[in-house]
Structures are given as C-alpha cells and as structure tokens.
Motif scaffolding. Structure first.
Motif, short mmCIF file in Angstrom:
data_model
loop_
_atom_site.label_atom_id
_atom_site.label_comp_id
_atom_site.label_asym_id
_atom_site.label_seq_id
_atom_site.Cartn_x
_atom_site.Cartn_y
_atom_site.Cartn_z
N GLU A 310 5.66 95.47 57.74
CA GLU A 310 4.78 96.65 57.86
C GLU A 310 4.57 96.96 59.34
O GLU A 310 4.66 98.10 59.78
N GLU A 311 4.31 95.89 60.09
CA GLU A 311 4.08 96.03 61.52
C GLU A 311 5.36 96.54 62.21
O GLU A 311 5.31 97.41 63.08
N ALA A 312 6.48 95.99 61.77
CA ALA A 312 7.77 96.39 62.35
C ALA A 312 8.00 97.89 62.15
O ALA A 312 8.45 98.60 63.05
N LEU A 313 7.67 98.39 60.95
CA LEU A 313 7.86 99.82 60.68
C LEU A 313 6.92 100.68 61.50
O LEU A 313 7.28 101.76 61.96
N GLU A 314 5.72 100.17 61.68
CA GLU A 314 4.75 100.90 62.50
C GLU A 314 5.27 101.02 63.94
O GLU A 314 5.20 102.08 64.55
N PHE A 315 5.80 99.91 64.43
CA PHE A 315 6.37 99.90 65.78
C PHE A 315 7.53 100.89 65.86
O PHE A 315 7.64 101.67 66.81
N SER A 316 8.36 100.87 64.83
CA SER A 316 9.53 101.76 64.81
C SER A 316 9.10 103.23 64.81
O SER A 316 9.69 104.06 65.51
N ASN A 317 8.05 103.54 64.04
CA ASN A 317 7.56 104.92 64.01
C ASN A 317 7.03 105.36 65.37
O ASN A 317 7.17 106.51 65.76
N LEU A 318 6.45 104.42 66.08
CA LEU A 318 5.95 104.71 67.42
C LEU A 318 7.12 104.96 68.38
O LEU A 318 7.09 105.86 69.21
N TYR A 319 8.18 104.19 68.21
CA TYR A 319 9.38 104.33 69.06
C TYR A 319 10.17 105.59 68.69
O TYR A 319 10.74 106.25 69.53
N ALA A 320 10.17 105.92 67.38
CA ALA A 320 10.90 107.10 66.85
C ALA A 320 12.38 107.07 67.25
O ALA A 320 12.85 107.87 68.04
#
Ligand code: HSO
Ligand code: ZN
Length: 424
Positions: A310-320
């Motif tokens: 979940e955290e990984a996906l959040e990070f990924s969304n921030l990176y886009a």
C-alpha cells in the motif's frame, strides 16, 4: 544507486524528485533558429545539416527512390517484426474510435460530438545512437486512424546524408511519403513555419533532446500544438516476494539504457528480492552494449525497501512514473490504488519493452511527473472533437426561458433577444 531502507514519509518528496537537469540557456538560440528557418527556408536546413550533422544534403525531401530502396536494406526478420507490431498497435488504437452518440438533453434539443482528424501533423524522430523507428509506428498509426490528411516526418540524416532504412521502411509502411532530412530545433522550426519543401503543420509529435523539447515549446507561439511536454524516460517497479529479481533488473535496465538521464526506481517489501535485484542489476549492466549510458542512469536510480505494498503504491503515485510495473502476485488487487502513471505493466511477464514495441499500447507517455495531469498519446491526440446541436422550435420553447433569464442576469440582452425574437 541510491539505496533507502524504510524511508520516513516526510523524506518521500525528496526521493521522488527528478534530478534537476542542467538547463542551458537555449531560448536565444531557439529563437535564432526559428528566425533563420523562417527567412531562409530549405537552404537554412541544408546549412544546419552541414553544421550539426556533418551531412551534405543537396535536397531536404527524401526521394521516392530512397523510400523504395529502404526495404532492401533491412532484414526480412525486422520487416516481419515491424509488421506484427503495426498490426497490434492498429488493433488497440482502432478500438479507440468512439461511436457518435446523439443525446437529447430535453425533447427537441439534440447535442453530439464528432471527431475530425487534425488536418496536418508532423512527426519528429530523433537520430543519434538509437534509431527509434518504433516511434514512427506509435505516431503514424493513430494519425492514420484519426483521419489526419497530411502526415509528415522529419528526422536528421547521418553524416553521409542518409536516413536510417528502418525509419524509412516504417514510414512507407504507414503511408507516409513526405519525409524530410532535418533534425533538432530546426526541424521543429521548419514544421512550424513551413519551408519550400516542408509544409507547415498544426501539431507536432515526437521525442527529442532538450533542443527539440525547447523548440516544441517555442513552436506554440506560432499557433502549433504539441503532443506533451517531454523529459527523460522512466520506470518504477514494485515487487513482492513472488517477483523474479533477474526480470526486475532487466526491466530497470531497459529504461536505464535509453540515456544517462533516464530514471529508474525499484520498490519492494521483501528484503531478499531487494538485495538480489540490486545484485542482478550490477551483473546484467556489465554485459550491455550501452553499459556506459545505463551505468550513468543507475547512478541516480533509487532503490527503496518499504513496509507494505500500500505504501509502495502511495509512493509510486507521488512519483507518477511514465511506466509502472507491478511485479506482484495479486496485481489485480492493487489496480484501483494506481492514480498516477503513464502506462502500467502487470505481473512477471509483462515487460516494459512489450509496450515499447509490440503489445499494442502507445509508448509516447508523460514523463517527469506529468502522469499526474497528462495522458499518453492515443487516437485522441490526433483529433479535435467538434460539438453539434439541433434545436427544434419545440426544443427552443423548452429551454428558452432559462436562456433568457440567464442572459438578462449577465446583462447580455442581445443573447436574450436571439431567443425572444424566435419565440414571440
Ligand atoms: N521506452 C521509450 C520508448 C522506446 N523504447 C522506443 C524503445 N524504443 C519511451 O519511454
Ligand atoms: Zn524503451
């Protein structure tokens, strides 16, 4: 490589920052190039070819013969591959053609939208170390499907004044007959202002170095649209314990080899996968012909160990990221959590190069966090949507009062009159 283990949330914004590219002050140069091309046309382009590509090109337009001969200069295997890729890209983009649906908002008031291909489009294909003939497919196929009437292509010549035969073969396969030997900012200028041989276009597509990017930005002053703001290629891979480190490493390197400024990010929740992927990257990179470029890209790559997916996906969304790979057993479950990404690759067998070449999706995608607010190139990029409406007398009666009241409240009495005069 930059390695982070369980970084604090407040450190994330720094980790997702792209390295700031050293921006040379080039706007003066770009203006000069546009002015020169505007004043001197083809002869300016011939001079630029000498100066920047050490190429003698008595004429800018590729001849019919040159286009014809390209097929003999590439292998049957490559021709077959290009044709298969074209078929898949065509299938996927053809399905994007939407049916026109007429909507009766109230009885007698009918509204709809129709697509019209942008009449004149220009495709830019960079030269240099990797001749991106795959990008010809990615742009020419949807342009044709969208019904663009004039599709031209500019690409720089090599030092003998020739164009890579795979680029010419692909262009011809896609029905592009107007190909021009010019590259860099001057090619973008030529497509924006027009020369004796190069027609002016309404929208310019395609990747390029920072001069091309700056020129595309500048082209907008001439009323020319562009596909999207561009930056170096990127991939972000999220892996769980079921991922295969060698696969992940190969995917990271397939982006890293694009250029020293490429961005690659690896995130996992599994310590074993974390260290084995780093090892695999180090091992595989040594064997690559473009080892030097990939190694430079790896210098600013980011490897992150995280507590949860979940955290990984959040990070990924921030990176886009431009490309997101979910090397996850339960990838389906995580799809709804993706909010910012250009194109997503699911499971252990969906390598990013599939999308670069042959699966069918488009590889012209938003980079540099623009996946937050831009889509990749698609059929839509090549059309304008025109709205239509038809009101019957009965229809106008139904909404007439609404229009009159609103127009009056805005103090626009002529607007009101346009209704009243018809209904009195
Ligand atoms: N990965 C690139 C596209 C490409 N790769 C072309 C190989 N050829 C876009 O980021
Ligand atoms: Zn690629």
């Amino acid at each position: 490589m930059k390695i982070y283990r369980y970084p604090e949330r407040n450190a994330w914004p720094d980790l997702v920052k792209r390295p700031v590219m050293e921006q040379k002050e080039i706007s003066g140069l770009i203006r000069k190039i546009f002015n020169t091309v505007e004043e001197q046309g083809d002869s300016a382009l011939i001079e630029f070819n000498k100066k920047f590509d050490r190429a003698v090109t008595p004429q800018i337009a590729v001849t019919e013969q040159e286009l014809e001969n390209a097929a003999d200069k590439i292998s049957e295997d490559l021709k077959k591959a290009i044709k298969q890729a074209k078929e898949n890209i065509s299938k996927f983009h053809n399905a994007q053609i939407a049916e026109t649906e007429k909507i009766e908002t109230v009885k007698g008031v009918t509204c709809w939208r129709e697509n019209r291909g942008i009449e004149k489009v220009g495709i830019y294909i960079p030269g240099g170390t990797a001749p991106l003939f795959s990008t010809v497919l990615m742009l020419a196929v949807p342009a044709n499907l969208a019904g663009c009437q004039e599709i031209i292509l500019c690409t720089p010549p090599d030092s003998s004044g020739n164009i890579n035969p795979a680029i010419l073969f692909t262009a011809k396969l896609c029905g592009i007959t107007k190909v021009f030997k010019t590259g860099g900012a001057q090619a973008v200028a030529a497509m924006s202002v027009g020369t004796e041989s190069i027609p002016k276009v309404y929208k310019i597509f395609g990747p390029g170095n920072q001069y091309v990017v700056a020129a595309k930005e500048y082209a907008q002053r001439y009323g020319v649209a562009i596909d999207m703001p561009a930056g170096p290629s990127e991939v972000l891979v999220i892996a769980d314990s079921q991922a295969v480190p060698e696969f992940c490493a190969a995917d990271l390197l397939s982006q890293a080899e694009h250029g020293s400024d490429s961005q690659v990010v690896f995130i996992t929740t599994d310590f074993k996968i974390f260290s084995e992927t780093i090892e695999a990257v180090e091992k595989q990179v040594k064997k690559l012909p473009r080892n030097e470029l990939a190694t430079q890209a790896l210098d600013h790559s980011v490897f992150v160990l995280m507590n949860s997916l979940e955290e990984a996906l959040e990070f990924s969304n921030l990176y886009a990221p431009e490309h997101l790979i979910l090397a996850l057993e339960d990838f389906e479950q995580y799809i709804p959590q993706i909010s910012n990404a250009g194109s997503v690759f699911l499971g252990n067998y969906s390598c990013e190069s599939a999308g670069d070449y042959a699966s069918g999706t488009n590889h012209t995608l938003p980079t540099n966090a623009y996946a937050r607010n831009y889509s990749g190139v698609s059929l839509d990029s090549f059309v304008k949507k025109i709205t239509f409406q038809h009101l019957s007398k009965e229809g106008l009666k139904k909404i007439g009062k609404t229009i009159e009241v609103m127009a009056e409240a805005e103090g626009l009495i002529a607007h009101k009159n346009a209704v009243s005069i018809r209904l009195k």
